[in-house]
Design an enzyme around this catalytic site. Structure first.
Site, short mmCIF file in Angstrom:
data_model
loop_
_atom_site.label_atom_id
_atom_site.label_comp_id
_atom_site.label_asym_id
_atom_site.label_seq_id
_atom_site.Cartn_x
_atom_site.Cartn_y
_atom_site.Cartn_z
CB SER A 110 26.43 77.16 11.86
OG SER A 110 27.49 77.81 12.50
CG ASP A 136 24.09 84.17 15.03
OD1 ASP A 136 25.03 83.99 15.83
OD2 ASP A 136 23.87 83.42 14.06
CG HIS A 188 24.66 80.51 15.79
ND1 HIS A 188 24.87 81.04 14.53
CD2 HIS A 188 25.29 79.31 15.80
CE1 HIS A 188 25.61 80.21 13.82
NE2 HIS A 188 25.87 79.15 14.56
#
Length: 445
Positions: free
Chosen positions: A262, A373, A404
């Protein structure tokens, strides 16, 4: 699942983010049982009276009464509230109370602050989560762990080095760099421990892994009020972790790479440029576009699936507009925060171009993303791929079923999905392992 649950989850999450305890507290089961007893009698005002100040501000008593009283219209009559079970996630202790309605079973996730006040209440689909257990691919007998300290002085961080249990090395190794927020070393999000899964799975395949507490988690109280940037939040500690890993016995210092998830993936090129010795970088569910752009997209997505209200959308977009309007020459008043971060944080990110930066990384690159995601979407994956299209040492994997957190699922991903117990996909572990094992070594600079 009835649509009422999704906006309720979002609304009741806010007090949790405002300040939940970081250590287990005594009496959680007793307090949760008392709250459940009041709710079973319909005494929502007595429950509201137990709210912490942050909870009361985020969820006024009248709004809470309306939400709770609306549930039977969606789920049927409330039949029973079960006995609380306690779970600890990322150092935060919460009580889960199963709630059986006529047409569905949901869970109340309840968090108390240090004074015993109700600091968080979420209503989530399904029964309480089971105790966390290692993924099938992460055989504990195939790994050895030892505690380490990343960095030194005031900002030293506790960490865990996971080594393959077989062989003497030297092993290739990965530093794991967290996503947004005050993450623990396991990168615990709801029912998933992303980094713990990766560490166990990769060690079982011959790769050492270093994970550590994020600075904003280990030293969050001391960092309040500081003009924080991503350099202090992420970059400095990732560099210290890479240096520590290269100095560990049994590690091949020329084959130390970095995996960023991320926000950590977005910053991986910046960390690589500052380090100069990494053998490779893995950008996993990493955004190539600004965080404020992603935040606006996320809230639109949540609104479209019934998981955010019009008010949430308008409030978040007002904040992102303020972020885009920031002027380094005209700083706002001291103490101003946007989406929980000071202006310096956003200005630092605005000055960083991850796409331009990744083009300057001269080591192998893995870009991996999930097709489900909604936080970092396929737009970002394709942006990375376009930037690196001429690079023979760049590898791209878009795995359609992953969210995610790198957990497999079906259909549209939702915030409630994160709360269910899950493990990082075995395909992710195998992909990262194959990439890391194939990395050529680097000589010292």
């Amino acid at each position: 699942m009835p649509k009422i649950l999704a906006p309720l989850v979002l609304a009741l999450t806010l007090p949790v983010l405002a300040g939940s305890p970081t250590d287990p507290r005594p009496g959680t089961v007793v307090r949760a049982s008392e709250v459940a007893g009041l709710l079973s009698k319909g005494d929502v005002d007595a429950v509201s009276a137990r709210f912490s100040p942050q909870m009361a501000a985020a969820l006024p008593a009248e709004k809470f009464r309306q939400v709770w009283n609306a549930l039977p219209a969606q789920l049927g009559a409330l039949k029973s509230l079960g006995a609380p079970v306690v779970r600890t996630e990322g150092g935060v202790e919460s009580a889960w109370v199963p709630a059986a309605f006529e047409n569905a079973v949901v869970s109340l996730r309840i968090i108390f602050d240090a004074e015993g006040r109700l600091a968080g209440l979420r209503i989530l689909p399904g029964p309480p989560p089971a105790e966390w257990s290692p993924a099938p691919y992460a055989d504990p007998s195939k790994a050895v762990e030892r505690e380490v300290t990343v960095g030194s002085g005031d900002w030293a961080l506790p960490g865990t080095l996971t080594l393959p249990g077989a062989g003497a090395g030297p092993f290739p190794a990965l530093v794991l760099v967290h996503g947004s927020g005050p993450q623990d070393r396991d990168e615990t999000v709801g029912g998933t421990k992303v980094f713990r899964d990766l560490a166990g799975g990769l060690a079982a395949r011959g790769i050492a892994v270093l994970r550590y507490e994020k600075r904003t988690r280990a030293h969050g109280a001391r960092m309040k009020g500081l003009s924080l940037t991503v350099k202090e939040e992420v970059v400095d500690d990732a560099l210290a972790a890479a240096a520590l890993l290269r100095a560990q016995p049994g590690i091949d210092p020329g084959r130390v790479a970095l995996l960023g998830h991320s926000l950590g993936g977005m910053l991986a090129p910046r960390i690589a440029a500052a380090d100069g010795r990494l053998a490779g970088i893995a950008i996993v569910a990493g955004n190539a576009r600004p965080l404020d752009v992603l935040a606006a997209e996320q809230v639109d997505y949540l609104a479209a699936i019934g998981a955010a209200t019009k008010e949430h959308v308008e409030a978040l977009k007002a904040e992102t507009a303020k972020i885009r309007a920031l002027d380094p020459g005209k700083p706002p008043a001291a103490g101003t925060l946007y989406l929980g971060a000071p202006p310096a944080y956003w200005l630092d990110l605005a000055a960083y171009d991850p796409v331009a930066s990744v083009r300057g990384v001269k080591v192998p690159i893995l870009v991996l993303a999930g097709g489900r995601d909604y936080q970092v979407t396929a737009k970002d994956f394709e942006t990375w791929r376009a930037a690196l299209s001429s690079r023979p040492d760049a590898t791209f994997r878009l795995l359609p079923k992953l969210n995610h957190l790198l957990v497999e699922g079906e259909g549209a991903s939702t915030p409630a999905e994160y709360e269910r117990p899950g493990h990082v996909s075995a395909e992710v572990v195998e992909t990262v392992a194959a990439w890391a094992l194939a990395l050529p070594g680097r000589t010292a600079r």
